[in-house]
Scaffold this motif. Sequence first.
Motif, PDB file in Angstrom:
ATOM      1  N   TRP A   1       0.843  -1.197   0.000  1.00 41.16           N
ATOM      2  CA  TRP A   1       0.000   0.000   0.000  1.00 41.16           C
ATOM      3  C   TRP A   1       0.881   1.251   0.000  1.00 41.16           C
ATOM      4  CZ3 TRP A   1       1.048   2.878   4.316  1.00 41.16           C
ATOM      5  CH2 TRP A   1       1.587   2.193   5.417  1.00 41.16           C
ATOM      6  N   THR A   2       0.338   2.322  -0.552  1.00 43.42           N
ATOM      7  CA  THR A   2       1.049   3.610  -0.502  1.00 43.42           C
ATOM      8  C   THR A   2       0.231   4.582   0.342  1.00 43.42           C
ATOM      9  OG1 THR A   2      -0.172   4.337  -2.432  1.00 43.42           O
ATOM     10  CG2 THR A   2       2.007   3.418  -2.829  1.00 43.42           C
ATOM     11  N   CYS A   3       0.799   5.757   0.569  1.00 43.96           N
ATOM     12  CA  CYS A   3       0.080   6.831   1.255  1.00 43.96           C
ATOM     13  C   CYS A   3      -1.223   7.120   0.508  1.00 43.96           C
ATOM     14  CB  CYS A   3       0.955   8.082   1.275  1.00 43.96           C
ATOM     15  SG  CYS A   3       0.113   9.568   1.843  1.00 43.96           S
ATOM     16  N   CYS A   4      -2.285   7.438   1.247  1.00 44.53           N
ATOM     17  CA  CYS A   4      -3.581   7.704   0.610  1.00 44.53           C
ATOM     18  C   CYS A   4      -3.650   9.112   0.047  1.00 44.53           C
ATOM     19  CB  CYS A   4      -4.711   7.497   1.605  1.00 44.53           C
ATOM     20  SG  CYS A   4      -4.751   8.754   2.898  1.00 44.53           S
ATOM     21  N   GLY A   5      -2.643   9.924   0.338  1.00 40.49           N
ATOM     22  CA  GLY A   5      -2.650  11.304  -0.134  1.00 40.49           C
ATOM     23  C   GLY A   5      -3.053  12.288   0.948  1.00 40.49           C
TER      24      GLY A   5
END
Lengths: 190, 289
Positions: free
Chosen positions: B39-43
């Motif tokens: 997963w990456t940062c959601c912003g």
Amino acid sequence: MKEMWEGGLRLGEGDFSFLEEVRRRSGEHLDLCYQCMKCTAGCPTAPYMDIKPHQLIRMIQMGRRGEVLGSGAIWFCVYCQTCGTRCPNEIHIGVLMDALREMAVGEGVEVKERRIHLLHEAFIQSVRRGGRVHEVTMLMDYVLRSRDLMKDSLGSGVKLFLKGKFPLFPSFVKEREEIRRIFERCTKKQ
Amino acid sequence: MNYLYFPGCTLYTKAKNFDQTARNCSLLLGFELIELPNWTCCGATFPLATDNLMALLPPARILARAKEQGEILTTLCAICFNVIKRTNHLLQRDGEKREKINEFMEMNYLGDLKVLHYLEILKQEIGFSTIKDKVKKPLNELQAAPYYGCMLLRPFEEMGFDDKERPTLFEEFLESLGAKPVDFPYKIECCGSFQSVGSPEVATECAYRILTSAMKQGAEVVVSTCPLCTFNLDQKQSDILKAHLDFKTIPVLYFTQLLGVAMGLDPRTLGFEQNAVDPIPLLKRKGLV
């Protein structure tokens, strides 16, 4: 506030394409505002704003582009959405603020609340580096950019570190190449 | 039943105790949180200007990946929840933007994943009555103030979490644990959010108003659902003390930490050492640890 209104706002002086432009960018119908001030009454950061939310809308209606885009107010909004939830005309001022910030940055207006803007920048750079935000490097970046030694915040950073809350090394996602590509394509298109 | 889980950046750093307690409690309640791989940062902010599609890319990517692996995605952090849920809502309803994003990201996501906050999983999927039956150590009428903040609730048309001005879900949860929820007027007020970095005095004042409001209504502890709110409410109390001489400190816990106490988890696994205001004396006084 008093000084700003002393000269009065006279019709015919403002930039009337401004209202239409803001309406298009934000999608909000600002002409519906009848100044009930519910937005300002419930706003947690209004005490710190140079122009209060309801005044900002009036000034957009009057076409005061320079004052609105150059205001500190647009940078104090944290988008808690209290105003939009309570507005009888369903104007979402948080949405409006975001559009105004974009316009200000896009037009190269000098940002009045520089430190807040720099934090936004440091945040996005941190995501760009590893796909995830890493607070230690993000805050270091922020300190370097703003030359603000963060006064109290630096203290709480140290406290968090001592409590084991700040790992020194960032956790990166495996697909950093993909992240890099997304950023690259975005900057190209815009 | 297991649930796909998006932890988010802070749950790996300053909110490790939030993450860990939620995972442990899940197992006792009969489900597992399956972490979304890579997963990456959601912003961290839902983009609001109509032409800003770039900021929708991270949450859209997360949703598309999750859909490949399940039907329900859950989060703990209220901000991640807000961003991901709103993006999902937008992708469901705005065909034009959905197409643009799908084309740009080379994926084909239709907005058909269900995004639920962990509290919603507890209410809708597990049931507060089941939780009540599984509680090993009822919280002995602990006066707990549920602090909702902004992100779970607003904008309520899209979040659909609870009533926009008078939510009660969190209170029902606390009651099922045997605590006595404290109603206070600032429970849905903003904590000052990220202003705690650039303009710390703003966040300190917000936190002061929220905490004193809860204490005036008799709260012994404030319960939170968000790492950033918790930073502002818990960590900033040392700054509030400097600005307001009348201020008295109060412990701020994640709701999963209280759930852990009630489920009878070993207090040493509940991450209390990471709380700025030590909750142990209060919990001892109440006979809970």
